[in-house]
Design a protein around this motif. Structure first.
Motif, PDB file in Angstrom:
ATOM      1  N   HIS A 167       0.804  -1.279  -0.005  1.00  0.00           N
ATOM      2  CA  HIS A 167       0.047   0.117  -0.152  1.00  0.00           C
ATOM      3  C   HIS A 167       0.817   1.372  -0.035  1.00  0.00           C
ATOM      4  O   HIS A 167       0.407   2.273  -0.414  1.00  0.00           O
ATOM      5  N   ASP A 191      -7.326  -2.407  -1.503  1.00  0.00           N
ATOM      6  CA  ASP A 191      -8.248  -3.336  -0.824  1.00  0.00           C
ATOM      7  C   ASP A 191      -9.762  -3.155  -1.507  1.00  0.00           C
ATOM      8  O   ASP A 191     -10.249  -1.870  -1.211  1.00  0.00           O
ATOM      9  N   GLU A 249      -5.579 -13.058   0.840  1.00  0.00           N
ATOM     10  CA  GLU A 249      -6.137 -11.959   0.952  1.00  0.00           C
ATOM     11  C   GLU A 249      -6.720 -11.664  -0.509  1.00  0.00           C
ATOM     12  O   GLU A 249      -6.165 -11.039  -1.513  1.00  0.00           O
ATOM     13  N   TRP A 301      -9.095  -9.921  -1.452  1.00  0.00           N
ATOM     14  CA  TRP A 301      -9.622  -8.490  -1.676  1.00  0.00           C
ATOM     15  C   TRP A 301      -8.336  -7.720  -2.031  1.00  0.00           C
ATOM     16  O   TRP A 301      -8.362  -6.561  -2.517  1.00  0.00           O
ATOM     17  N   HIS A 302      -7.154  -7.899  -2.081  1.00  0.00           N
ATOM     18  CA  HIS A 302      -5.941  -7.116  -2.203  1.00  0.00           C
ATOM     19  C   HIS A 302      -5.241  -7.184  -3.545  1.00  0.00           C
ATOM     20  O   HIS A 302      -4.753  -8.303  -3.795  1.00  0.00           O
TER      21      HIS A 302
HETATM   22 ZN   LIG Z   1      -4.343  -4.582   1.081  1.00  0.00          ZN
END
Ligand SMILES: [Zn+2]
Length: 175
Positions: free
Chosen positions: A114, A121, A168, A170-171
């Motif tokens: 990030h 995300d 993850e 969503w990432h």
């Molecule tokens: Zn993330």
């Protein structure tokens, strides 16, 4: 929590109790902010999203394509500073989560994708519990799995990734 206004990565790690050399031991690579930023819409909370220039252009194209297919995208989080990252970790520690567990979910300050302005995300408009594995069952995840690569985005942390992060779905990051 932090002594100086612009603490170094080493100072942030020390404040959080992350051992010196932790990132190297785990094979994590330092993640640096990009030279050019572009404001790219708003996140779920109505705050401006900042992305690296190329990532911004690609993400705009991706969201337009998804929208065109009837799959709207909600951004939970994009760029985060080192200090913001440290605060996320601090909050987990204050909730009583053990440091090792926290660092499997949240990268140490200075080592999060990030920080580069290339990672996002993502969530759907109607998702009950964003940032959980249940995202895998959404229409958006299915859409991303089929089309995100076309726009230069990839899933950073698949199941059993070698960086030791949890799965993850969503990432997504612009490579
Ligand atoms: Zn993330």
């Amino acid at each position: 929590m932090f002594q100086s206004a612009t603490p170094s990565v080493a100072e942030l790690h020390a404040a959080l109790g992350i051992p010196a050399g932790y990132a190297a031991t785990r094979g994590l690579v330092a993640q640096l902010p990009p030279p050019f930023w572009v404001e790219t819409g708003l996140d779920r909370g109505g705050r401006p999203i900042w992305l690296e220039w190329n990532a911004s252009r690609a993400f705009k194209r991706l969201t337009e394509a998804a929208q065109g297919d009837g799959v709207p995208i909600v951004v939970i989080s994009a760029y985060r500073s080192n200090v913001h990252q440290a605060r996320l970790i601090q909050r987990q520690l204050e909730r009583g989560v053990v440091l090792d567990t926290v660092l499997g979910r949240i990268a140490p300050p200075g080592y999060s994708e990030h920080h580069t302005g290339r990672a996002l995300d993502l969530s759907c408009a109607d998702e009950d519990e964003p940032l959980t594995e249940s995202f895998e069952a959404t229409i958006l995840f299915d859409w991303l799995s089929r089309h995100a690569g076309h726009f230069g985005f990839r899933l950073s942390y698949p199941r059993n990734n070698c960086l030791g992060f949890i799965y993850e779905p969503w990432h997504w990051a612009y490579a």
